[in-house]
Scaffold this motif. Structure first.
Motif, PDB file in Angstrom:
ATOM      1  N   GLU A   1      17.134   7.655  17.711  1.00  0.00           N
ATOM      2  CA  GLU A   1      18.141   8.587  18.232  1.00  0.00           C
ATOM      3  C   GLU A   1      17.518   9.950  18.560  1.00  0.00           C
ATOM      4  OE1 GLU A   1      21.279   8.149  19.120  1.00  0.00           O
ATOM      5  OE2 GLU A   1      21.407  10.291  19.607  1.00  0.00           O
ATOM      6  N   ALA A   2      16.633  10.424  17.672  1.00  0.00           N
ATOM      7  CA  ALA A   2      16.041  11.757  17.852  1.00  0.00           C
ATOM      8  C   ALA A   2      14.836  11.732  18.786  1.00  0.00           C
ATOM      9  CB  ALA A   2      15.642  12.330  16.485  1.00  0.00           C
ATOM     10  N   GLY A   3      14.350  10.525  19.126  1.00  0.00           N
ATOM     11  CA  GLY A   3      13.227  10.430  20.065  1.00  0.00           C
ATOM     12  C   GLY A   3      11.861  10.652  19.461  1.00  0.00           C
ATOM     13  N   PHE A   4      11.657  10.242  18.208  1.00  0.00           N
ATOM     14  CA  PHE A   4      10.299  10.264  17.651  1.00  0.00           C
ATOM     15  C   PHE A   4       9.988   8.905  17.024  1.00  0.00           C
ATOM     16  CE2 PHE A   4      12.909  12.558  14.342  1.00  0.00           C
ATOM     17  CZ  PHE A   4      12.730  11.708  13.254  1.00  0.00           C
ATOM     18  N   ASN A   5       8.711   8.702  16.660  1.00  0.00           N
ATOM     19  CA  ASN A   5       8.292   7.445  16.026  1.00  0.00           C
ATOM     20  C   ASN A   5       8.066   7.671  14.551  1.00  0.00           C
ATOM     21  OD1 ASN A   5       7.974   6.211  18.660  1.00  0.00           O
ATOM     22  ND2 ASN A   5       6.149   7.493  18.801  1.00  0.00           N
ATOM     23  N   VAL A   6       8.242   6.632  13.756  1.00  0.00           N
ATOM     24  CA  VAL A   6       7.944   6.765  12.329  1.00  0.00           C
ATOM     25  C   VAL A   6       6.962   5.699  11.871  1.00  0.00           C
ATOM     26  CG1 VAL A   6      10.022   7.953  11.569  1.00  0.00           C
ATOM     27  CG2 VAL A   6      10.076   5.457  11.798  1.00  0.00           C
ATOM     28  N   GLU A   7       6.124   6.133  10.935  1.00  0.00           N
ATOM     29  CA  GLU A   7       5.177   5.228  10.309  1.00  0.00           C
ATOM     30  C   GLU A   7       5.376   5.378   8.806  1.00  0.00           C
ATOM     31  OE1 GLU A   7       1.297   5.535  12.304  1.00  0.00           O
ATOM     32  OE2 GLU A   7       0.513   5.276  10.263  1.00  0.00           O
ATOM     33  N   PHE A   8       5.742   4.294   8.134  1.00  0.00           N
ATOM     34  CA  PHE A   8       6.022   4.374   6.700  1.00  0.00           C
ATOM     35  C   PHE A   8       4.748   4.293   5.886  1.00  0.00           C
ATOM     36  CE2 PHE A   8      10.158   3.219   8.317  1.00  0.00           C
ATOM     37  CZ  PHE A   8      11.024   3.921   7.497  1.00  0.00           C
ATOM     38  N   GLU A   9       4.712   5.091   4.824  1.00  0.00           N
ATOM     39  CA  GLU A   9       3.596   4.981   3.893  1.00  0.00           C
ATOM     40  C   GLU A   9       4.133   4.814   2.484  1.00  0.00           C
ATOM     41  OE1 GLU A   9      -0.265   7.591   3.196  1.00  0.00           O
ATOM     42  OE2 GLU A   9       0.231   7.291   5.319  1.00  0.00           O
ATOM     43  N   GLN A  10       3.576   3.816   1.792  1.00  0.00           N
ATOM     44  CA  GLN A  10       4.018   3.509   0.434  1.00  0.00           C
ATOM     45  C   GLN A  10       3.348   4.454  -0.555  1.00  0.00           C
ATOM     46  OE1 GLN A  10       6.129   1.879  -1.248  1.00  0.00           O
ATOM     47  NE2 GLN A  10       5.172   2.046  -3.251  1.00  0.00           N
ATOM     48  N   ILE A  11       4.140   5.206  -1.316  1.00  0.00           N
ATOM     49  CA  ILE A  11       3.547   6.046  -2.364  1.00  0.00           C
ATOM     50  C   ILE A  11       4.398   5.976  -3.633  1.00  0.00           C
ATOM     51  CG2 ILE A  11       2.592   7.617  -0.610  1.00  0.00           C
ATOM     52  CD1 ILE A  11       4.437   9.766  -1.955  1.00  0.00           C
ATOM     53  N   GLU A  12       3.830   6.444  -4.712  1.00  0.00           N
ATOM     54  CA  GLU A  12       4.494   6.465  -6.010  1.00  0.00           C
ATOM     55  C   GLU A  12       5.604   7.525  -6.005  1.00  0.00           C
ATOM     56  OE1 GLU A  12       5.239   6.331 -10.070  1.00  0.00           O
ATOM     57  OE2 GLU A  12       4.226   4.883  -8.756  1.00  0.00           O
ATOM     58  N   PHE A  13       6.823   7.136  -6.425  1.00  0.00           N
ATOM     59  CA  PHE A  13       7.977   8.041  -6.360  1.00  0.00           C
ATOM     60  C   PHE A  13       7.707   9.412  -6.986  1.00  0.00           C
ATOM     61  CE2 PHE A  13      12.099   9.769  -7.700  1.00  0.00           C
ATOM     62  CZ  PHE A  13      12.770   9.733  -6.492  1.00  0.00           C
ATOM     63  N   SER A  14       7.036   9.411  -8.127  1.00  0.00           N
ATOM     64  CA  SER A  14       6.788  10.687  -8.828  1.00  0.00           C
ATOM     65  C   SER A  14       5.941  11.661  -8.004  1.00  0.00           C
ATOM     66  CB  SER A  14       6.103  10.455 -10.172  1.00  0.00           C
ATOM     67  OG  SER A  14       6.239   9.128 -10.569  1.00  0.00           O
ATOM     68  N   GLY A  15       5.220  11.146  -6.997  1.00  0.00           N
ATOM     69  CA  GLY A  15       4.377  12.027  -6.188  1.00  0.00           C
ATOM     70  C   GLY A  15       4.982  12.353  -4.838  1.00  0.00           C
ATOM     71  N   LEU A  16       6.190  11.854  -4.617  1.00  0.00           N
ATOM     72  CA  LEU A  16       6.780  11.950  -3.289  1.00  0.00           C
ATOM     73  C   LEU A  16       7.181  13.378  -2.893  1.00  0.00           C
ATOM     74  CD1 LEU A  16       9.023   9.067  -2.155  1.00  0.00           C
ATOM     75  CD2 LEU A  16       9.294  11.320  -1.202  1.00  0.00           C
ATOM     76  N   ILE A  17       7.872  14.063  -3.807  1.00  0.00           N
ATOM     77  CA  ILE A  17       8.323  15.425  -3.500  1.00  0.00           C
ATOM     78  C   ILE A  17       7.107  16.343  -3.263  1.00  0.00           C
ATOM     79  CG2 ILE A  17       9.596  17.428  -4.407  1.00  0.00           C
ATOM     80  CD1 ILE A  17      11.627  15.305  -4.058  1.00  0.00           C
ATOM     81  N   SER A  18       6.108  16.246  -4.121  1.00  0.00           N
ATOM     82  CA  SER A  18       4.956  17.123  -3.935  1.00  0.00           C
ATOM     83  C   SER A  18       4.180  16.756  -2.672  1.00  0.00           C
ATOM     84  CB  SER A  18       4.049  17.127  -5.169  1.00  0.00           C
ATOM     85  OG  SER A  18       3.549  15.845  -5.392  1.00  0.00           O
ATOM     86  N   GLY A  19       4.106  15.444  -2.358  1.00  0.00           N
ATOM     87  CA  GLY A  19       3.412  15.026  -1.136  1.00  0.00           C
ATOM     88  C   GLY A  19       4.069  15.553   0.124  1.00  0.00           C
ATOM     89  N   VAL A  20       5.390  15.632   0.103  1.00  0.00           N
ATOM     90  CA  VAL A  20       6.118  16.161   1.264  1.00  0.00           C
ATOM     91  C   VAL A  20       6.049  17.693   1.264  1.00  0.00           C
ATOM     92  CG1 VAL A  20       8.407  16.391   2.329  1.00  0.00           C
ATOM     93  CG2 VAL A  20       7.637  14.153   1.513  1.00  0.00           C
ATOM     94  N   SER A  21       6.137  18.294   0.079  1.00  0.00           N
ATOM     95  CA  SER A  21       6.165  19.767   0.007  1.00  0.00           C
ATOM     96  C   SER A  21       4.843  20.372   0.468  1.00  0.00           C
ATOM     97  CB  SER A  21       6.506  20.237  -1.413  1.00  0.00           C
ATOM     98  OG  SER A  21       5.395  20.041  -2.254  1.00  0.00           O
ATOM     99  N   THR A  22       3.752  19.623   0.345  1.00  0.00           N
ATOM    100  CA  THR A  22       2.455  20.142   0.779  1.00  0.00           C
ATOM    101  C   THR A  22       2.126  19.715   2.210  1.00  0.00           C
ATOM    102  OG1 THR A  22       1.397  18.184  -0.181  1.00  0.00           O
ATOM    103  CG2 THR A  22       1.475  20.162  -1.553  1.00  0.00           C
TER     104      THR A  22
END
Ligand code: ARG
Length: 231
Positions: free
Chosen positions: A47-68
Motif C-alpha cells: 500500500e505504501a509503495g516500499f519493499n520489505v525483507e524480514f530478518e529473524q532476531i531474538e525478541f529481547s534484542g528487537l527494540i534495541s536493534g530498531v532504536s539503533t
C-alpha cells in the motif's frame, strides 16, 4: 527467511521473532515465514509503495536493534508501553491483546492468577508477561524461556505448573500444536495493544500509519484478521 516483496520502491529491513503463533512463525509444510503480522506488514508495504525483507532476531534484542537503526521496522506482536516508547516510536495500535494464565486441561487447583503463589510459572524472556510476574506475583517461581514453545512443552510434560503469556498466542497454540491440552483460565489480566516499532523520528512511522488506516478502511485488514483469527 529474507524473502522480499517487490513494489518498486525502497527496501526496508523488518525485524521479527518468529516464535509467536499466529503472528509470526515458520509454516512447517512450506518452511516459509507467515502469520498475521507478516501478512499485515506485506500489505502495508504494498500500500505504501516500499519493499520489505524480514530478518529473524531474538525478541529481547528487537527494540534495541530498531532504536539503533540496525533494522528499519520491527513487528513481533510488540506491546506498546511507556518504557519502550522511551527507545522507539510506535505505529498506531493494530491489534488488541492482553495476558492470560494457561494451565493443563483438567487442572482444578489453578483457575486464576490468584492461585499462582508458590507455583512455577513459565514465560518468555524480555516479554511484558515476565515483567508482570516480577511486579504483580513476587510469590511465584518464574521460569523465563527464550522461546515460548519450550515453556508450553514444559507445561505439557508437567515440569512447570502454568504459563503466563499473551492470550491470542495461548489460544492459537492450544488449537494447533497444543492439541487442546493447554487452556487459558481466568480473566484477561491486562489490556495490551500491539504496534510496529521504528527508530525515533523515522519518517516511516507516518507512512505506515497512513497505509494501515487505508487497509482498515478498505477491508484488507479485516480479511487478514479473519484468515488468522476467524472473526
Ligand atoms: N506482547 C509481548 C511483548 O511485547 C510478547 C511478544 C512476543 N513476540 C514475539 N514475536 N516473540 O512483550
Amino acid at each position: 527467511n529474507g524473502e522480499a516483496t517487490d513494489s518498486g520502491g525502497e527496501t526496508y529491513v523488518v525485524a521479527t521473532d518468529n516464535n509467536f503463533v499466529p503472528f509470526e512463525f515458520v509454516d512447517q509444510e512450506t518452511d516459509e515465514l507467515t502469520g498475521f503480522d507478516v501478512e499485515l506488514m506485506r500489505a502495508i508495504a504494498e500500500e505504501a509503495g516500499f519493499n520489505v525483507e524480514f530478518e529473524q532476531i531474538e525478541f529481547s534484542g528487537l527494540i534495541s536493534g530498531v532504536s539503533t537503526g540496525r533494522y528499519d521496522i520491527g513487528i513481533a506482536g510488540i506491546t506498546i508501553n511507556d518504557e519502550r516508547k522511551e527507545k522507539v516510536d510506535f505505529s498506531d495500535p493494530y491489534y488488541d491483546s492482553g495476558l492470560t494464565v494457561a494451565v493443563l486441561e483438567g487442572n482444578e487447583e489453578i483457575q486464576s492468577v490468584e492461585d499462582l503463589a508458590g507455583k512455577t510459572v513459565g514465560t518468555r524472556t524480555g516479554s511484558t508477561s515476565q515483567e508482570y510476574l516480577a511486579e504483580e506475583l513476587p510469590d511465584a517461581n518464574v521460569e523465563a524461556y527464550p522461546e515460548i514453545t519450550t515453556a508450553y512443552q514444559s507445561l505439557l510434560t508437567n515440569k512447570i505448573d502454568a504459563v503466563l503469556y499473551d492470550l491470542p498466542n495461548v489460544q492459537y497454540y492450544s488449537k494447533t500444536e497444543g492439541g487442546g491440552k493447554i487452556l487459558a483460565v481466568g480473566d484477561r489480566l491486562t489490556g495490551e495493544s500491539y504496534g510496529m516499532v521504528f527508530e525515533k523520528g523515522s519518517e516511516l512511522t507516518e507512512q505506515v500509519n497512513t497505509a494501515l488506516q487505508t487497509l482498515k478502511d478498505n477491508g484488507t485488514y479485516d480479511e487478514i484478521h479473519a484468515k488468522w483469527f476467524g472473526e
